[in-house]
Design a protein around this motif. Structure first.
Motif, short mmCIF file in Angstrom:
data_model
loop_
_atom_site.label_atom_id
_atom_site.label_comp_id
_atom_site.label_asym_id
_atom_site.label_seq_id
_atom_site.Cartn_x
_atom_site.Cartn_y
_atom_site.Cartn_z
N ILE A 18 71.95 59.99 49.14
CA ILE A 18 73.22 59.41 49.59
C ILE A 18 73.64 58.26 48.68
CG2 ILE A 18 74.42 58.27 51.51
CD1 ILE A 18 72.50 59.68 53.41
N LEU A 19 72.67 57.45 48.27
CA LEU A 19 72.99 56.27 47.45
C LEU A 19 73.61 56.65 46.12
CD1 LEU A 19 69.84 54.03 48.14
CD2 LEU A 19 72.11 53.89 49.20
N VAL A 20 73.29 57.85 45.60
CA VAL A 20 73.88 58.27 44.33
C VAL A 20 75.39 58.39 44.43
CG1 VAL A 20 73.70 60.79 44.73
CG2 VAL A 20 73.54 59.89 42.40
N TRP A 21 75.90 58.61 45.64
CA TRP A 21 77.36 58.70 45.81
C TRP A 21 78.06 57.40 45.46
CZ3 TRP A 21 77.51 61.33 51.33
CH2 TRP A 21 76.93 62.60 51.24
N PHE A 22 77.35 56.26 45.60
CA PHE A 22 77.96 54.98 45.27
C PHE A 22 78.35 54.91 43.79
CE2 PHE A 22 75.81 53.35 49.15
CZ PHE A 22 76.87 52.64 49.70
N PHE A 23 77.67 55.67 42.94
CA PHE A 23 77.89 55.58 41.49
C PHE A 23 78.83 56.65 40.95
CE2 PHE A 23 73.72 53.85 42.59
CZ PHE A 23 73.81 52.57 42.03
N LEU A 24 79.36 57.49 41.83
CA LEU A 24 80.25 58.56 41.38
C LEU A 24 81.47 58.07 40.58
CD1 LEU A 24 80.32 61.20 44.28
CD2 LEU A 24 79.42 61.45 41.98
N PRO A 25 82.10 56.95 40.96
CA PRO A 25 83.26 56.51 40.17
C PRO A 25 82.94 56.27 38.71
CG PRO A 25 83.17 55.34 42.27
CD PRO A 25 81.89 56.10 42.15
N TRP A 26 81.68 56.00 38.39
CA TRP A 26 81.29 55.71 37.01
C TRP A 26 80.51 56.85 36.37
CZ3 TRP A 26 80.80 52.46 41.23
CH2 TRP A 26 81.74 51.44 41.28
N LEU B 143 62.15 57.95 49.12
CA LEU B 143 63.06 57.44 48.09
C LEU B 143 64.11 58.48 47.72
CD1 LEU B 143 60.49 55.63 45.73
CD2 LEU B 143 62.10 54.57 47.35
N ALA B 144 63.69 59.75 47.62
CA ALA B 144 64.63 60.82 47.27
C ALA B 144 65.66 61.03 48.38
CB ALA B 144 63.87 62.11 46.99
N MET B 145 65.20 60.97 49.64
CA MET B 145 66.11 61.19 50.76
C MET B 145 67.22 60.13 50.78
SD MET B 145 65.27 61.36 54.85
CE MET B 145 64.78 59.63 54.94
N PHE B 146 66.85 58.87 50.60
CA PHE B 146 67.86 57.81 50.60
C PHE B 146 68.70 57.86 49.32
CE2 PHE B 146 64.95 55.86 53.77
CZ PHE B 146 65.88 55.66 54.78
N SER B 147 68.07 58.22 48.20
CA SER B 147 68.81 58.29 46.94
C SER B 147 69.85 59.39 46.96
CB SER B 147 67.84 58.54 45.78
OG SER B 147 66.92 57.46 45.66
N ALA C 1 65.39 68.27 54.21
CA ALA C 1 64.82 69.21 53.25
C ALA C 1 64.40 68.48 51.97
CB ALA C 1 65.82 70.31 52.92
N ILE C 2 65.22 67.54 51.52
CA ILE C 2 64.87 66.75 50.33
C ILE C 2 63.61 65.92 50.61
CG2 ILE C 2 65.64 64.85 48.85
CD1 ILE C 2 68.50 65.96 49.15
N LEU C 3 63.52 65.35 51.79
CA LEU C 3 62.33 64.56 52.17
C LEU C 3 61.07 65.42 52.09
CD1 LEU C 3 60.96 62.06 53.59
CD2 LEU C 3 61.55 63.18 55.74
N ARG C 4 61.15 66.63 52.61
CA ARG C 4 59.97 67.50 52.68
C ARG C 4 59.67 68.22 51.37
NH1 ARG C 4 60.66 71.03 58.10
NH2 ARG C 4 61.91 72.20 56.59
N ALA C 5 60.57 68.10 50.39
CA ALA C 5 60.38 68.81 49.13
C ALA C 5 59.24 68.23 48.30
CB ALA C 5 61.67 68.79 48.32
#
Length: 429
Positions: free
Chosen positions: A325-333, A319-323, A299-303
């Motif tokens: 999930i990738l945003v989860w890497f930065f949750l600790p900070w 880029l949004a579709m992969f981001s 859904a994010i890809l098609r948005a």
């Protein structure tokens, strides 16, 4: 984490003593999942999902290896080989359904595991590495599941491979060569099927390796718990065995009841009807859709439907579709609140439930046709998704006033913990 009160492994006889000296495997198991591993005494059933995820991985590997003995990774006969498994191989129908529904069960368990981590802030120090390895496992699962979905070589398998690999073509300069390299040609065919089969067979063992690192990282700081308060004394913990082996066993029994109900009574419930038709490159399905566990990201890809200055809409969607999930890497900070548990963060708790609803809306729109009003709803939900992690979460962390925390885990369970207070402050005696 080394607890001074942890039970030490003691070989029971000469054979186990000799084995402990030469290959201390029993000691390793005892310290990892036995009485030698103390865990917080207040873990609830939301902490069952790690064990269930491990069980699902073993189930997928065992059924997958057996299915691979009968599957033919050739575009001309792949679909027929799946039918051969279903009709001619002893118990082949059960193995195939167990594997297909096992993938869905794996994702159900992992999504619950992830959202439990969101609510209890399992990504906070000192457990950042556990979280980061968990995100890596999820990415590997997504890749493995996509490649496995291609293997039956039905209509949705073929066109799913066509669409998803076509996304790489949106990358400037290297996109099209990368797409050709992935497929081994200009369209999904024998070369692509062989590549996907090889990687689908290999990646579960890579996932198993990363899970070992995940568990290893977990045993350094110890398990988190629903209060978010760290272990302060022996009274805060109980041995993993028999307390949590029994609790995990009960959870596994409930899981198997649900899993077997789907396996034997509704095995095709989560499958797409078009994938029971042989792949035909000349006939495009009316509605190309991936498996349900990809829907929020689809859904994010098609948005993204319009170009943004010089950036094509297709590239923005990728880029949004992969981001997402990738945003989860930065949750600790991104989450700077000193309090972990959502139980003691009233404002955070409200936004957590909004996020949960938002992801459910994205999932529904991802499985719906690419038409209005679903596209507009996907755009709004996608915007909120990124706002939650990049704006709302840091803002809430800085302005929120948490509720008072219990002094210790034991106090949260049994009331005021006098021994913990005395251990932490001997002068109080």
């Amino acid at each position: 984490m080394s607890f001074p009160w942890a039970n030490e492994y003691k070989p029971a006889n000469g054979l186990t003593q000799w084995l402990d000296e030469k290959l201390p495997l029993p000691r390793f198991v005892y310290n990892a999942v036995g009485a030698g591993y103390p865990v917080p005494r207040n873990l609830n059933y939301m902490w069952n999902f790690g064990v269930l995820a491990g069980f699902c991985l073993v189930l997928q590997i065992v059924t997958g290896v057996i299915l691979a003995m009968h599957y033919a990774a050739n575009a001309g006969v792949a679909f027929d080989s799946v039918e051969h498994i279903m009709r001619d191989v002893n118990w082949g129908w059960m193995l195939r359904y167990a594997h297909a529904n096992g993938a869905s069960a794996f994702f159900v368990v992992v999504y619950l595991h992830i959202f439990r981590g969101f609510f209890y802030s399992s990504y906070k120090a000192p457990r950042e590495m556990i979280w980061l390895l968990g995100v890596v496992i999820f990415l590997l699962m997504m890749a493995t599941a996509f490649m496995g979905y291609v293997l039956p070589w039905g209509q949705m398998s073929f066109w799913g491979a066509k669409v998803i690999t076509g996304l790489f073509g949106a990358i400037p300069v290297v996109g099209e060569p990368l797409q050709v390299w992935l497929l081994g040609g200009y369209a999904p065919d024998n070369a692509a099927l062989n590549r996907f089969f090889s990687l689908h067979f290999l990646l579960p063992f890579v996932i198993a390796g990363v899970i070992i690192l995940h568990i290893w990282a977990l045993h350094i700081p110890g398990s988190s718990n629903p209060t978010g308060v760290e272990v302060k004394s022996e009274s805060d913990t109980v041995p993993f065995h028999p307390y949590y082996t029994a609790k995990d066993g009960f959870g596994l029994g409930v899981f198997l009841l649900i899993y077997c109900a789907v396996l034997f009574f509704a095995p095709n419930m989560l499958g797409h009807p078009d994938n029971y038709i042989p792949a035909n490159p000349l006939s495009t399905p009316a509605h190309i859709v991936p498996e349900w566990y990809f829907w929020p990201f689809y859904a994010i890809l098609r948005a993204f439907t319009a170009d943004f200055f010089f950036i094509p809409a297709k590239l923005m969607g990728v880029l949004a579709m992969f981001s997402a999930i990738l945003v989860w890497f930065f949750l600790p900070w991104l989450d700077t609140s000193p309090v972990r548990s959502g139980h003691y963060r009233p404002l955070f708790r409200k936004f957590f439930w909004i996020l949960l609803i938002d992801v459910a809306v994205l999932g529904y729109c991802g499985g719906a046709p690419a038409a209005e009003p679903y596209v507009m709803i996907s755009q709004i939900a996608s915007m909120y998704y990124f706002l939650h992690f990049l704006v709302i979460l840091p803002l809430v962390s800085s302005i929120e006033k948490p509720e008072p925390l219990p002094f210790s885990i034991t106090e949260a369970v049994l009331g005021k913990d006098e021994s913990a207070v005395l251990n932490a402050n001997p002068a109080a005696a």
